[in-house]
Design an enzyme around this catalytic site. Structure first.
Site, PDB file in Angstrom:
ATOM      1  CD  GLU A 166      -2.840  -1.228   2.373  1.00 15.40           C
ATOM      2  OE1 GLU A 166      -3.795  -2.017   2.335  1.00 15.40           O
ATOM      3  OE2 GLU A 166      -2.612  -0.495   3.342  1.00 15.40           O
ATOM      4  CG  HIS A 200      -9.604   6.194   6.516  1.00 18.16           C
ATOM      5  ND1 HIS A 200     -10.599   5.234   6.429  1.00 18.16           N
ATOM      6  CD2 HIS A 200      -8.429   5.509   6.546  1.00 18.16           C
ATOM      7  CE1 HIS A 200     -10.049   4.033   6.405  1.00 18.16           C
ATOM      8  NE2 HIS A 200      -8.744   4.160   6.488  1.00 18.16           N
ATOM      9  NE  ARG A 224      -4.420   4.952   3.593  1.00 20.97           N
ATOM     10  CZ  ARG A 224      -4.960   4.151   4.481  1.00 20.97           C
ATOM     11  NH1 ARG A 224      -5.309   4.627   5.663  1.00 20.97           N
ATOM     12  NH2 ARG A 224      -5.157   2.882   4.216  1.00 20.97           N
ATOM     13  NE  ARG A 229      -4.177   4.874   9.593  1.00 23.90           N
ATOM     14  CZ  ARG A 229      -4.713   3.915   8.828  1.00 23.90           C
ATOM     15  NH1 ARG A 229      -4.321   2.666   8.972  1.00 23.90           N
ATOM     16  NH2 ARG A 229      -5.622   4.196   7.927  1.00 23.90           N
ATOM     17  CG  HIS A 269      -9.073   6.036   2.354  1.00 20.52           C
ATOM     18  ND1 HIS A 269      -9.128   5.867   0.988  1.00 20.52           N
ATOM     19  CD2 HIS A 269      -8.447   4.938   2.832  1.00 20.52           C
ATOM     20  CE1 HIS A 269      -8.560   4.718   0.666  1.00 20.52           C
ATOM     21  NE2 HIS A 269      -8.134   4.141   1.769  1.00 20.52           N
TER      22      HIS A 269
END
Length: 533
Positions: free
Chosen positions: A114, A352, A291, A387, A242
């Site tokens: 990811e 998110h 992100r 994160r 997100h």
């Protein structure tokens, strides 16, 4: 009639952190799990991506540490990062021993990648990892004789010296938690749960925003309760949006459907409505950038062009491969008339993940004795200003275990405080104007989305603070007069969390990680510190 319960351990929340902690301490005493809906309803259950862990010889702890530090934009606690990364693989293996079934290929774990990761290290169960983890843990929890689950029980407030008539300050070093007052929704009565050790595992606060991937239960209850109890809270300005959630032409839903980070990890590309692939213009990692970068890029495209969404396209990949890796996403999109094997997916960003929260140490201890926190509700120092994808379930597993080990020792030195008074609701009534709750909740979510979203400014934050203060005054007046309800308690908590996000954002006069300020577009070295409230 109100009840008085006594348990060695009280767990508030039933996600991966709460269930893991409960299983760890259950052989050492009685455990109550309080959850405001059904046990399975939690942010964990909706986690699609997986658990980031070094499970392959081609990977290394140091690479995972560096990826986490880079994503965290200079605010991660390196000791915490190294601890979580090194203990993570063993926690994953323990989950597997408990019965969690993760995706395998040729007899080995299939490891996905990811955004922000330099290696394939995402342990997953297709695209519904959280659901599988929750299933495995709940089966063991329900089978343990020392664990008692209280569904449709809403934790209203933590019990501290304040409820014994003593003055409590946020800087006071000797505050203790003696349990919680809990609203039994079905019986419409507030019970007193006395506990020697209490764990907050209430998840995040995505519902304070108009667009969110979080389920309706994610209203920031743990952070709000801890803040009222005078615990320290940190880094609440860092809200992760997100980048890719399903765009609904008829307006936002209570919970947006998340298109997993792993879809981009498998090769999906982002295009604007003119058909231009735009991510390479923003970052050399393109769609695999962290992100915050991807979310800001999409936000910039939407604002520049005035478009309602962008496209996420993976249709160039083999159809059977897409269906095998993303069966849940594939089926859900078909319900909306979208075949992701042949069509691009319309997506927009949504709130998110809460990177800040109740401040803890390496053992999950908060600044209140006997109160622990683990999972999204906690600020451990792992995530810093942003994160890294799939580090959240990893953090919950590691800190739930560490908190449990400490709590087992702590309860051996404690007794229950039997002088705690019962909840007093004399003078309250059932008001008729319940529409105030729904109206104020909607207004709060729109204020936060418009003024405290992906891109911020001092002017927007000041407007948000003024409007939030009015909502606070209205709601507190209503709270003093009204009988408790989950809706009223949630609204009160959401307003408290919104205030903490706004004030924290005002205090950080720079742009770093998830916090982007038009007034201060660059990071400032002197600001490289946690924001404490």
């Amino acid at each position: 009639m109100p009840e008085r319960y006594q348990f060695d351990f009280l767990v508030i929340g039933s996600g991966i952190a709460g269930l893991t902690f409960a299983l760890r301490v259950a052989d050492h005493g009685s455990v109550a799990i309080v959850t405001k809906k059904e046990s399975v309803e939690s942010n964990t259950n909706y986690a699609q991506g997986g658990i980031a862990a070094v499970m392959d010889a081609a990977d290394s702890f140091e690479q995972h540490v560096q990826d986490t530090l880079e994503a965290g934009a200079g605010l991660c606690d390196r000791e915490v990062v190294e601890t979580v990364v090194r203990e993570g693989p063993e926690r994953v293996r323990e989950l597997m021993a408990l019965g969690a079934q993760f995706t395998r290929e040729n007899g080995r774990l299939h490891l996905g990648r990811e955004g922000g990761h330099s290696r394939n290290r995402i342990v997953h169960a297709a695209d519904a990892t959280g659901r599988e983890v929750e299933r495995a843990l709940l089966a063991r929890v329900r089978a343990h004789p020392n664990i008692h689950i209280f569904e449709y029980h809403y934790a209203v407030d933590l019990i501290t010296e304040h409820h014994l008539g003593q003055y409590v300050s946020r800087l006071r070093p000797d505050i203790h938690c003696f349990g919680a007052y809990v609203l039994d929704e079905r019986a419409d009565v507030v019970h007193t749960f006395l506990a020697k050790a209490t764990l907050l595992a209430t998840g995040g606060s995505g519902q304070v925003y108009l667009h969110t991937t979080n389920p309706p239960v994610a209203t920031g209850d743990g952070v709000a309760m801890a803040y009222r109890a005078k615990a320290r809270v940190a880094n609440m300005e860092f809200i992760q949006f997100h980048p890719t959630t399903l765009f609904y032409p008829d307006g936002p839903k209570e919970r947006s459907f998340l298109i997993s980070e792993a879809v981009r990890g498998e090769g999906a590309r982002l295009y604007n409505l003119a058909g231009e692939r735009f991510m390479p213009k923003y970052d050399p990692r393109a769609e695999l950038a962290p992100r915050d970068i991807v979310a800001r890029a999409i936000d910039d495209q939407l604002k520049r062009r005035g478009d309602p969404h962008v496209w996420l396209d993976i249709s160039h990949r083999p159809a059977e491969e897409i269906k095998r890796h993303f069966p849940n996403i594939y089926r859900t999109l078909l319900d909306y008339g979208i075949d992701m094997t042949q069509q691009p997916i319309p997506v927009v960003p949504a709130a998110h993940y809460q990177c800040g929260g109740v401040l803890t140490d390496l053992h999950g201890r908060t600044t209140i004795h006997g109160l622990y926190a683990a999972g999204e509700v906690a600020c451990t120092g792992l995530h810093g200003a942003n994160r890294l994808a799939s580090n959240s379930l990893l953090e919950a597993l590691v800190f739930a275990r560490r908190a449990a080990e400490d709590a087992v020792q702590y309860v051996q030195t404690q007794t229950w405080r039997t002088d705690v008074p019962d909840w007093d609701d004399r003078g309250t009534e059932r008001p008729q104007e319940w529409v105030l709750i729904a109206h104020n909740r909607d207004e709060l979510r729109r204020i936060m989305w418009d003024y405290v979203g992906i891109v911020r400014s001092q002017l927007r934050l000041e407007r948000a603070l003024r409007r939030t203060r009015l909502l606070y005054e209205e709601t507190e007046d209503f709270y003093r007069r009204a009988r408790l309800s989950p809706g009223l308690c949630e609204l009160r908590n959401m307003i408290a969390v919104a205030y903490l996000i706004i004030r924290s954002a005002q205090m950080r006069r720079e742009s770093r990680g998830l916090h982007y300020m038009l007034d201060y577009p660059e990071p400032v070295e002197s600001e490289r510190r946690p924001t404490l409230v």
